[in-house]
Design a protein around this motif. Structure first.
Motif, mmCIF file in Angstrom:
data_model
loop_
_atom_site.group_PDB
_atom_site.id
_atom_site.type_symbol
_atom_site.label_atom_id
_atom_site.label_comp_id
_atom_site.label_asym_id
_atom_site.label_seq_id
_atom_site.Cartn_x
_atom_site.Cartn_y
_atom_site.Cartn_z
ATOM 1 N N GLY A 187 0.805 -1.215 0.000
ATOM 2 C CA GLY A 187 0.000 0.000 0.000
ATOM 3 C C GLY A 187 0.833 1.256 0.000
ATOM 4 N N GLY A 188 0.294 2.274 -0.670
ATOM 5 C CA GLY A 188 1.006 3.537 -0.762
ATOM 6 C C GLY A 188 0.262 4.686 -0.108
ATOM 7 N N SER A 189 -1.080 4.606 -0.110
ATOM 8 C CA SER A 189 -1.853 5.717 0.455
ATOM 9 C C SER A 189 -1.606 5.831 1.949
ATOM 10 N N ASP A 190 -1.661 4.692 2.600
ATOM 11 C CA ASP A 190 -1.449 4.651 4.047
ATOM 12 C C ASP A 190 0.030 4.425 4.287
ATOM 13 N N MET A 247 8.258 -0.473 -3.283
ATOM 14 C CA MET A 247 7.777 -0.443 -4.662
ATOM 15 C C MET A 247 7.606 1.009 -5.078
ATOM 16 N N TRP A 248 7.584 1.250 -6.375
ATOM 17 C CA TRP A 248 7.314 2.578 -6.884
ATOM 18 C C TRP A 248 8.422 3.570 -6.603
ATOM 19 N N SER A 249 9.624 3.082 -6.398
ATOM 20 C CA SER A 249 10.707 4.000 -6.089
ATOM 21 C C SER A 249 11.235 4.573 -7.394
ATOM 22 N N THR A 250 10.891 5.819 -7.641
ATOM 23 C CA THR A 250 11.277 6.456 -8.893
ATOM 24 C C THR A 250 12.789 6.593 -8.972
ATOM 25 N N ASN A 251 13.345 6.222 -10.130
ATOM 26 C CA ASN A 251 14.773 6.370 -10.431
ATOM 27 C C ASN A 251 15.688 5.502 -9.582
ATOM 28 N N GLY A 295 0.755 10.223 -4.428
ATOM 29 C CA GLY A 295 -0.427 10.356 -3.562
ATOM 30 C C GLY A 295 -1.664 10.499 -4.420
ATOM 31 N N THR A 296 -2.652 9.623 -4.239
ATOM 32 C CA THR A 296 -3.814 9.598 -5.127
ATOM 33 C C THR A 296 -4.666 10.862 -4.966
ATOM 34 N N SER A 297 -5.525 11.073 -5.950
ATOM 35 C CA SER A 297 -6.440 12.227 -5.879
ATOM 36 C C SER A 297 -7.299 12.159 -4.615
ATOM 37 N N GLU A 298 -7.696 10.940 -4.237
ATOM 38 C CA GLU A 298 -8.525 10.790 -3.031
ATOM 39 C C GLU A 298 -7.752 11.277 -1.806
ATOM 40 N N ILE A 299 -6.486 10.891 -1.749
ATOM 41 C CA ILE A 299 -5.675 11.297 -0.599
ATOM 42 C C ILE A 299 -5.442 12.808 -0.624
ATOM 43 N N ASP A 301 -10.127 -6.761 -0.144
ATOM 44 C CA ASP A 301 -8.956 -7.411 0.457
ATOM 45 C C ASP A 301 -7.784 -6.454 0.648
ATOM 46 N N ARG A 302 -7.909 -5.254 0.106
ATOM 47 C CA ARG A 302 -6.797 -4.297 0.181
ATOM 48 C C ARG A 302 -7.052 -3.362 1.352
ATOM 49 N N PHE A 303 -6.112 -3.295 2.268
ATOM 50 C CA PHE A 303 -6.319 -2.497 3.468
ATOM 51 C C PHE A 303 -5.484 -1.223 3.461
ATOM 52 N N VAL A 347 -9.157 1.617 -12.527
ATOM 53 C CA VAL A 347 -7.696 1.780 -12.445
ATOM 54 C C VAL A 347 -7.374 2.669 -11.242
ATOM 55 N N GLN A 348 -8.106 3.750 -11.104
ATOM 56 C CA GLN A 348 -7.850 4.670 -9.991
ATOM 57 C C GLN A 348 -8.052 3.971 -8.645
ATOM 58 N N ILE A 349 -9.100 3.176 -8.549
ATOM 59 C CA ILE A 349 -9.388 2.479 -7.287
ATOM 60 C C ILE A 349 -8.339 1.405 -7.014
ATOM 61 N N GLY A 397 -5.295 1.650 -7.733
ATOM 62 C CA GLY A 397 -4.060 2.298 -7.288
ATOM 63 C C GLY A 397 -2.918 1.995 -8.238
ATOM 64 N N GLY A 398 -1.699 2.207 -7.766
ATOM 65 C CA GLY A 398 -0.510 2.128 -8.623
ATOM 66 C C GLY A 398 -0.415 0.879 -9.480
ATOM 67 N N VAL A 399 -0.697 -0.304 -8.914
ATOM 68 C CA VAL A 399 -0.539 -1.517 -9.732
ATOM 69 C C VAL A 399 -1.454 -1.493 -10.946
HETATM 70 C C1 LIG Z 1 3.756 6.466 -11.954
HETATM 71 C C2 LIG Z 1 3.883 6.319 -10.463
HETATM 72 C C3 LIG Z 1 4.995 6.832 -9.821
HETATM 73 C C4 LIG Z 1 5.150 6.686 -8.444
HETATM 74 N N1 LIG Z 1 6.263 7.170 -7.846
HETATM 75 C C5 LIG Z 1 6.451 6.953 -6.524
HETATM 76 C C6 LIG Z 1 7.646 7.330 -5.879
HETATM 77 O O1 LIG Z 1 8.536 7.902 -6.498
HETATM 78 N N2 LIG Z 1 7.798 7.043 -4.576
HETATM 79 C C7 LIG Z 1 6.836 6.400 -3.859
HETATM 80 O O2 LIG Z 1 7.033 6.146 -2.672
HETATM 81 N N3 LIG Z 1 5.684 6.040 -4.434
HETATM 82 C C8 LIG Z 1 5.475 6.289 -5.749
HETATM 83 N N4 LIG Z 1 4.331 5.866 -6.339
HETATM 84 C C9 LIG Z 1 3.360 5.127 -5.549
HETATM 85 C C10 LIG Z 1 2.168 5.965 -5.206
HETATM 86 O O3 LIG Z 1 2.505 6.908 -4.248
HETATM 87 C C11 LIG Z 1 1.090 4.991 -4.740
HETATM 88 O O4 LIG Z 1 0.722 4.206 -5.847
HETATM 89 C C12 LIG Z 1 -0.098 5.744 -4.215
HETATM 90 O O5 LIG Z 1 0.216 6.404 -3.048
HETATM 91 C C13 LIG Z 1 -1.280 4.820 -3.966
HETATM 92 O O6 LIG Z 1 -0.894 3.700 -3.255
HETATM 93 P P1 LIG Z 1 -1.327 2.277 -3.768
HETATM 94 O O7 LIG Z 1 -0.972 2.171 -5.170
HETATM 95 O O8 LIG Z 1 -0.763 1.271 -2.833
HETATM 96 O O9 LIG Z 1 -2.898 2.284 -3.657
HETATM 97 P P2 LIG Z 1 -3.718 2.057 -2.321
HETATM 98 O O10 LIG Z 1 -3.109 2.792 -1.225
HETATM 99 O O11 LIG Z 1 -3.930 0.606 -2.151
HETATM 100 O O12 LIG Z 1 -5.071 2.771 -2.696
HETATM 101 C C14 LIG Z 1 -6.068 2.122 -3.470
HETATM 102 C C15 LIG Z 1 -7.231 3.070 -3.649
HETATM 103 O O13 LIG Z 1 -7.801 3.375 -2.381
HETATM 104 C C16 LIG Z 1 -7.933 4.763 -2.247
HETATM 105 N N5 LIG Z 1 -7.822 5.155 -0.858
HETATM 106 C C17 LIG Z 1 -6.863 4.783 0.026
HETATM 107 N N6 LIG Z 1 -7.078 5.402 1.199
HETATM 108 C C18 LIG Z 1 -8.174 6.179 1.058
HETATM 109 C C19 LIG Z 1 -8.898 7.062 1.913
HETATM 110 N N7 LIG Z 1 -8.499 7.257 3.147
HETATM 111 N N8 LIG Z 1 -9.978 7.692 1.424
HETATM 112 C C20 LIG Z 1 -10.379 7.484 0.147
HETATM 113 N N9 LIG Z 1 -9.733 6.665 -0.711
HETATM 114 C C21 LIG Z 1 -8.649 6.025 -0.249
HETATM 115 C C22 LIG Z 1 -6.812 5.319 -3.078
HETATM 116 O O14 LIG Z 1 -7.057 6.658 -3.422
HETATM 117 C C23 LIG Z 1 -6.832 4.396 -4.283
HETATM 118 O O15 LIG Z 1 -7.820 4.800 -5.176
HETATM 119 C C24 LIG Z 1 4.156 6.020 -7.704
HETATM 120 C C25 LIG Z 1 3.027 5.522 -8.358
HETATM 121 C C26 LIG Z 1 2.882 5.658 -9.718
HETATM 122 C C27 LIG Z 1 1.660 5.122 -10.384
#
Ligand SMILES: Cc1cc2nc3c(=O)[nH]c(=O)nc-3n(C[C@H](O)[C@H](O)[C@H](O)COP(=O)(O)OP(=O)(O)OC[C@H]3O[C@@H](n4cnc5c(N)ncnc54)[C@H](O)[C@@H]3O)c2cc1C
Lengths: 409, 383
Positions: free
Chosen positions: A125-128, A150-154, A371-375, B262-264, B331-333, B335-337
């Motif tokens: 997870g990245g949001s949390d 994961m997602w470590s740019t560069n 950080g997602t738009s939601e965050i 399943d995603r927390f 895709v947005q929901i 997340g990154g994967v």
């Molecule tokens: C192109 C790209 C580059 C990136 N570069 C970096 C980087 O350089 N360094 C780094 O550390 N990370 C990086 N990331 C990772 C990015 O920060 C995470 O993908 C992002 O924070 C979301 O985490 P997740 O993918 O684990 O999704 P999750 O955290 O699993 O989120 C899944 C969904 O749940 C939603 N959600 C989660 N919590 C809440 C809430 N409280 N309220 C409402 N909705 C919620 C999210 O908005 C999302 O839609 C990158 C990602 C991408 C796609």
């Protein structure tokens, strides 16, 4: 601000002369990023807003901004690979790292001799972000690091990473975290793998696996347990980065800025639509790409001005990031729709990625990455507008218990 | 999509689903991305044996329907294909089969249909023209009859599976109006420029017709009289395409909801956040609406009802738009994967984007609908 600092106007003139003679234009032969950054640093224009004792020029963010604006105005080449290292990690280190770390790392980072990236998000997870599970275990005067990022740019071109890891599982999640510097160029216990993106191409982002990596305790940034607050500093710089403000503003040297001028895109889409006789169908949408572009740029510039004037305190970078990335997503959809069947079909047997259809597959990168738009909306509503926070299920309990409870939610 | 299926149709749905899951699962779809045709001909023969090419072919030529309603049978397969973004030239083969069975001569039917039904031969409809022109009014391809010869000249684009097609049904303008001919792919003067798409398995091609001369027996229907056939085939193509998009949208939404349970994050499943729940609720209703209009369209197409054309545009506007919206928001929901190669959702995004564009975009169909809307008697316009 002390009076003996060179005025921004005078500085800009000096920078203009230097840039014109010392950096090639984008039309010239492309120079290596290291060569460019070395030249900028050796010319006295590296780390403009950093103190001289760490290799900086001892000027201000206004000088910094003027330098990059002038470089773009003159169409000068700027290095592309340092936006995390110089734009985000360096200012974080300046604010949070020990004197020893600052003296050792900052001059090398600012000169472009080493690249330091961030190791924050994890597969789980990245949001949390405060929920990270990578383990940091104290062992005498060193720490042992185990886990995956994961997602470590560069990361694939980096020398070091600053890694957020859990050093204590028996306290609540935030105080259980620490930030530590990890060398990435060791191949026995550190694995770095580039991530293949939805368009089939290798991304700049990477996955890393840490298998019992021993690190000296002096690599900690801040004290043990300070990790979350250090990460906050880092993320504030990240949001500035994507919003194109503060230390993160590196002109054309950073293509990840989400607040970009899309008026040229609007113009080319309008021309496409007219040539295909579908301008009527898309006129509103294309005009909105243009309007979005102007409003977003002005908003971001206003926030930047407000930050300097002190009228915009708090996580305003989230606003620029949200607006810019959402506008980018809408523009990608407009490109897809306007280019129609020719966005998704092409002549030849080869897989092509130079089309609006393939670009569409990555259109969500910017509304997720950083950080997602939601965050961002949560940050804006709770921290900028002070709306009541969501009830929390995980702030007070020891983190090991949170992990157990989650499965029973 | 259809609430009421016959027992045979339910059995068809189950076997098609199982066949796709075992023979062309998503891992196979990934492998096919690198293959020139995007599908295996041996596999297609098996699909044909299971009835994928039967609905529009009369029993006398090796086909047959289960329910007596060919479109109702066919959309069952199209929807299942969408669920797993399956390969294969299902739409072009069935559309040409329908054209020949319904508008062709008996000797054309004998020559073409058994091969198509058996999965031994391939066909595609060379309809649209370069520059995204899907409206016959804008076509420049000419089909002129002189004596017992037909001459064809022009260029057709976005022709699915053109590279493997043995027969091309070409739509063009004749002196007397819209005209269609069936051209063997290896006819002198006909060149196929192979093409790819962002879809993992769907290949397209451009068909260049320069000095093609055919016997008049190649005409499908009388010269200048193809308008009703073209309208029917377009509705049919849209119906199959929309059914596929229903499968794409529903499957993507289901998978994403399961993933989100399943995603927390912050100690709770991500789908427990209201910001996501509201969007999931909207998307579920879009899917329900897509099924409702899709089902109604199937009825109208099978019955040749007056409202079939209107419904096909309504379906394309709603489904073409919402299917892509759904995949995009999923895709947005996710997340990154969701923007990585490893995750399956990009394959759905690819199919949704291609389907959106083919046979007229939602924008183009809105424009068509406006003509229809303006023909209604207004109750009083505001000046
Ligand atoms: C192109 C790209 C580059 C990136 N570069 C970096 C980087 O350089 N360094 C780094 O550390 N990370 C990086 N990331 C990772 C990015 O920060 C995470 O993908 C992002 O924070 C979301 O985490 P997740 O993918 O684990 O999704 P999750 O955290 O699993 O989120 C899944 C969904 O749940 C939603 N959600 C989660 N919590 C809440 C809430 N409280 N309220 C409402 N909705 C919620 C999210 O908005 C999302 O839609 C990158 C990602 C991408 C796609």
């Amino acid at each position: 601000m002390s009076a003996d600092i060179e005025s921004v106007e005078a500085f800009t003139e000096r920078a203009r002369d230097w840039l014109a003679t010392n950096l090639p234009s984008w039309d010239d032969e492309l120079l290596d990023d290291v060569v460019l950054q070395n030249r900028i640093f050796d010319g006295g224009f590296g780390g403009l807003a950093f103190p001289p004792e760490y290799g900086g020029a001892g000027l201000t963010l206004a000088h910094h901004k003027a330098f990059y604006e002038t470089a773009d105005e003159l169409d000068r080449q700027l290095p592309g690979k340092y936006w995390v290292s110089i734009g985000m990690v360096a200012p974080m280190l300046l604010e949070r790292a020990s004197e020893e770390i600052k003296q050792e790392f900052l001059p090398q980072i600012l000169r472009g001799d080493i690249v330091v990236i961030q190791l924050l998000s994890e597969p789980r997870g990245g949001s949390d972000l405060a929920g990270v599970m990578t383990r940091l275990t104290r062992d005498g005067d060193q720490y042992i690091l185990d886990g995956a990022k994961m997602w470590s740019t560069n990361a694939y071109l980096a020398d070091y990473g600053v890694c957020l890891a859990r050093s204590d599982w028996d306290v609540p999640k935030h105080p259980g975290l620490s930030m530590i510097i990890v060398p990435l160029d060791r191949n026995d216990d550190v694995t770095v793998r580039r991530t293949r993106m939805a368009d089939g191409q290798m991304g700049d982002v990477c996955e890393e696996f840490f298998d019992g990596v021993a690190l000296p305790a002096t690599n900690l940034i801040g004290a043990e347990g300070d990790g979350w607050s250090v990460a906050q500093t880092l993320m504030a710089h990240e949001r500035n980065q994507t919003a194109g403000v503060g230390f993160g503003y590196l002109g054309s040297g950073n293509t990840t800025v989400m607040v970009v001028d899309r008026s040229a895109l609007a113009a080319s889409l309008a021309a496409t639509a007219r040539a295909r006789d579908v301008l009527d169908d898309h006129s509103q949408q294309l005009a909105d790409v243009f309007v979005d572009s102007i409003v977003t740029k002005l908003t971001s510039a206003r926030i930047m001005r407000g930050q300097m004037l002190g009228t915009h305190e708090g996580p305003w970078g989230s606003a620029g990031k949200l607006l810019g990335s959402e506008a980018g997503h809408r523009a990608a959809l407009a490109s897809l729709a306007t280019t129609g069947a020719d966005a998704v079909v092409w002549d030849g047997d080869e897989i092509s990625v130079e089309n609006a259809g393939t670009a569409w597959l990555l259109a969500r990168s910017s509304t997720i990455g950083g950080g997602t738009s939601e965050i961002q909306r949560n940050i804006i509503s709770e921290r900028l507008l002070s709306l009541p926070r969501e009830p929390s299920f995980d702030r007070e309990l020891p983190y090991s218990e949170v992990v157990r409870n989650a499965s029973k939610f | 999509m259809q609430l009421e299926l016959t027992e045979e149709q339910e059995a068809l749905r189950d076997t098609v689903r199982k066949f796709i899951e075992t023979e062309v699962p998503l891992t196979t779809v990934r492998d096919l991305h690198g293959e020139p045709d995007g599908f295996s001909k041996d596999w297609w023969r098996e699909a044909a044996n299971l009835g994928w090419t039967s609905p529009f072919v009369p029993e006398s030529h090796g086909g047959g329907t289960l329910s007596g309603r060919a479109t109702s049978d066919a959309v069952i397969i199209a929807e299942e294909m969408g669920r797993l973004v399956a390969p294969g030239p299902f739409l072009p083969v069935n559309v040409v089969a329908a054209a020949i069975a319904r508008f062709g001569t008996e000797s054309q039917a004998e020559a073409v249909l058994p091969g198509l039904a058996a999965g031994e031969a391939f066909a595609s409809w060379a309809f649209a023209e370069p520059g995204d022109r899907w409206s016959p009014d804008a076509f420049e391809t000419t089909i002129s009859v002189s004596g017992d010869k037909v001459n064809v000249a022009g260029e057709k684009a976005y022709v699915e599976a053109a590279g493997v097609a043995d027969h091309l049904l070409v739509t063009g303008r004749g002196e007397a109006g819209l005209t269609q001919v069936l051209i063997p792919a290896r006819t002198p003067g006909l060149t196929i420029v192979p093409g790819r798409s962002i879809d993992m398995t769907r290949r397209y091609g451009r068909v260049v017709l320069d000095g093609v001369e055919l016997p008049a027996t190649a005409l499908v229907g009388a010269a200048g009289a193809a308008q009703p056939a073209v309208e029917y085939l377009l509705r049919l193509a849209l119906t199959l395409q929309c059914a596929e998009m229903v499968g794409v949208a529903e499957r993507t939404l289901q998978t994403t909801i399961e993933y989100g349970r399943d995603r927390f994050a912050f100690g709770r499943p991500i789908v427990s956040f209201q910001a996501l729940k509201h969007r999931v609720a909207d998307m579920a209703l879009w899917v329900e609406g897509a099924k409702a209009v899709g089902e109604e369209l199937v009825r109208a197409v099978d019955a040749d009802a007056d409202d079939a054309g209107m419904l096909s545009s309504v379906a394309k506007v709603h489904i073409g738009r919402r299917c892509l919206d759904i995949v995009d928001d999923c895709v947005q929901i996710t997340g990154g994967v969701g923007v990585t190669w490893e995750h399956d959702i990009h394959m759905y995004n690819r199919r949704a984007a291609v389907d959106r564009a083919m046979f007229g975009s939602p924008e183009a169909h809105r424009r068509l609908l406006l003509t229809h809307i303006e023909r209604q008697t207004p109750r009083g316009a505001v000046r």
